[in-house]
Scaffold this motif. Structure first.
Motif, PDB file in Angstrom:
ATOM      1  N   VAL A   7       0.853  -1.186   0.000  1.00 37.19           N
ATOM      2  CA  VAL A   7       0.000   0.000   0.000  1.00 37.19           C
ATOM      3  C   VAL A   7       0.889   1.236   0.000  1.00 37.19           C
ATOM      4  O   VAL A   7       2.052   1.179   0.398  1.00 37.19           O
ATOM      5  CB  VAL A   7      -0.958   0.044   1.217  1.00 37.19           C
ATOM      6  CG1 VAL A   7      -1.995  -1.032   1.127  1.00 37.19           C
ATOM      7  CG2 VAL A   7      -0.196  -0.047   2.515  1.00 37.19           C
ATOM      8  N   CYS A   8       0.328   2.336  -0.430  1.00 42.61           N
ATOM      9  CA  CYS A   8       1.041   3.607  -0.473  1.00 42.61           C
ATOM     10  C   CYS A   8       1.471   3.994   0.940  1.00 42.61           C
ATOM     11  O   CYS A   8       0.723   3.814   1.897  1.00 42.61           O
ATOM     12  CB  CYS A   8       0.135   4.675  -1.071  1.00 42.61           C
ATOM     13  SG  CYS A   8       0.918   6.293  -1.226  1.00 42.61           S
ATOM     14  N   CYS A  13      -3.437   8.474   2.089  1.00 48.42           N
ATOM     15  CA  CYS A  13      -3.841   7.810   0.847  1.00 48.42           C
ATOM     16  C   CYS A  13      -4.065   6.317   1.067  1.00 48.42           C
ATOM     17  O   CYS A  13      -5.170   5.816   0.925  1.00 48.42           O
ATOM     18  CB  CYS A  13      -2.782   8.038  -0.224  1.00 48.42           C
ATOM     19  SG  CYS A  13      -3.119   7.197  -1.780  1.00 48.42           S
ATOM     20  N   GLU A  14      -2.988   5.613   1.367  1.00 47.80           N
ATOM     21  CA  GLU A  14      -3.012   4.172   1.600  1.00 47.80           C
ATOM     22  C   GLU A  14      -3.730   3.382   0.497  1.00 47.80           C
ATOM     23  O   GLU A  14      -4.433   2.421   0.767  1.00 47.80           O
ATOM     24  CB  GLU A  14      -3.606   3.843   2.969  1.00 47.80           C
ATOM     25  CG  GLU A  14      -2.766   4.346   4.105  1.00 47.80           C
ATOM     26  CD  GLU A  14      -3.293   3.951   5.466  1.00 47.80           C
ATOM     27  OE1 GLU A  14      -4.444   3.503   5.574  1.00 47.80           O
ATOM     28  OE2 GLU A  14      -2.537   4.093   6.428  1.00 47.80           O
ATOM     29  N   SER A  15      -3.548   3.779  -0.752  1.00 48.94           N
ATOM     30  CA  SER A  15      -4.139   3.014  -1.853  1.00 48.94           C
ATOM     31  C   SER A  15      -3.241   1.823  -2.180  1.00 48.94           C
ATOM     32  O   SER A  15      -2.052   1.798  -1.870  1.00 48.94           O
ATOM     33  CB  SER A  15      -4.351   3.891  -3.075  1.00 48.94           C
ATOM     34  OG  SER A  15      -3.117   4.356  -3.552  1.00 48.94           O
ATOM     35  N   VAL A  16      -3.817   0.836  -2.817  1.00 49.04           N
ATOM     36  CA  VAL A  16      -3.097  -0.390  -3.135  1.00 49.04           C
ATOM     37  C   VAL A  16      -2.145  -0.153  -4.301  1.00 49.04           C
ATOM     38  O   VAL A  16      -2.506   0.460  -5.303  1.00 49.04           O
ATOM     39  CB  VAL A  16      -4.099  -1.512  -3.489  1.00 49.04           C
ATOM     40  CG1 VAL A  16      -3.366  -2.767  -3.922  1.00 49.04           C
ATOM     41  CG2 VAL A  16      -5.008  -1.790  -2.313  1.00 49.04           C
ATOM     42  N   CYS A  32       2.211   5.797  -4.436  1.00 45.57           N
ATOM     43  CA  CYS A  32       1.448   5.523  -5.651  1.00 45.57           C
ATOM     44  C   CYS A  32       1.412   6.698  -6.613  1.00 45.57           C
ATOM     45  O   CYS A  32       1.132   6.539  -7.791  1.00 45.57           O
ATOM     46  CB  CYS A  32       0.022   5.117  -5.278  1.00 45.57           C
ATOM     47  SG  CYS A  32      -0.938   6.450  -4.532  1.00 45.57           S
ATOM     48  N   HIS A  33       1.674   7.898  -6.125  1.00 43.69           N
ATOM     49  CA  HIS A  33       1.553   9.091  -6.953  1.00 43.69           C
ATOM     50  C   HIS A  33       2.589  10.108  -6.499  1.00 43.69           C
ATOM     51  O   HIS A  33       3.022  10.095  -5.342  1.00 43.69           O
ATOM     52  CB  HIS A  33       0.137   9.679  -6.808  1.00 43.69           C
ATOM     53  CG  HIS A  33      -0.225  10.610  -7.905  1.00 43.69           C
ATOM     54  ND1 HIS A  33       0.116  11.933  -7.893  1.00 43.69           N
ATOM     55  CD2 HIS A  33      -0.885  10.405  -9.072  1.00 43.69           C
ATOM     56  CE1 HIS A  33      -0.338  12.517  -8.990  1.00 43.69           C
ATOM     57  NE2 HIS A  33      -0.943  11.609  -9.728  1.00 43.69           N
ATOM     58  N   CYS A  36       1.662  12.060  -3.386  1.00 47.01           N
ATOM     59  CA  CYS A  36       1.904  11.357  -2.125  1.00 47.01           C
ATOM     60  C   CYS A  36       3.370  11.478  -1.730  1.00 47.01           C
ATOM     61  O   CYS A  36       3.692  11.650  -0.558  1.00 47.01           O
ATOM     62  CB  CYS A  36       1.511   9.891  -2.247  1.00 47.01           C
ATOM     63  SG  CYS A  36      -0.254   9.634  -2.455  1.00 47.01           S
TER      64      CYS A  36
END
Length: 82
Positions: A7-8, A13-16, A32-33, A36
């Motif tokens: 995860v981020c 954020c904590e997106s996968v 992820c970005h 971030c």
């Protein structure tokens, strides 16, 4: 879709993050970005800046709304008189 890897590292954020996805790295942390990543450096994420063209479109939109409200009011007055 590909398997999840991690995860981020941005706690907001904590997106996968999936295998094959583009990531940004700071030490052992993966992001992820780019936004971030920048927040990890303490740079606050800001809203996008309105460009002059967008401001003009919004002004034109407000003028059209005011014009249509005037037309609607005139139609209502005519309907009451008739």
């Amino acid at each position: 879709m590909s398997n999840a890897v991690t995860v981020c590292s941005n706690p907001e954020c904590e997106s996968v993050i999936r295998k094959g996805q583009r990531v940004w790295r700071r030490g052992a942390d993966l992001y992820c970005h780019s936004k971030c990543l920048l927040t990890s450096f303490g740079v606050p994420y800001e809203q996008k800046v309105l460009r002059e063209k967008e401001v003009m479109q919004e002004a034109i939109k407000q003028e059209r709304i005011a014009m249509m409200q005037g037309v609607f009011a005139k139609r209502q007055k005519r309907a009451v008189v008739e």
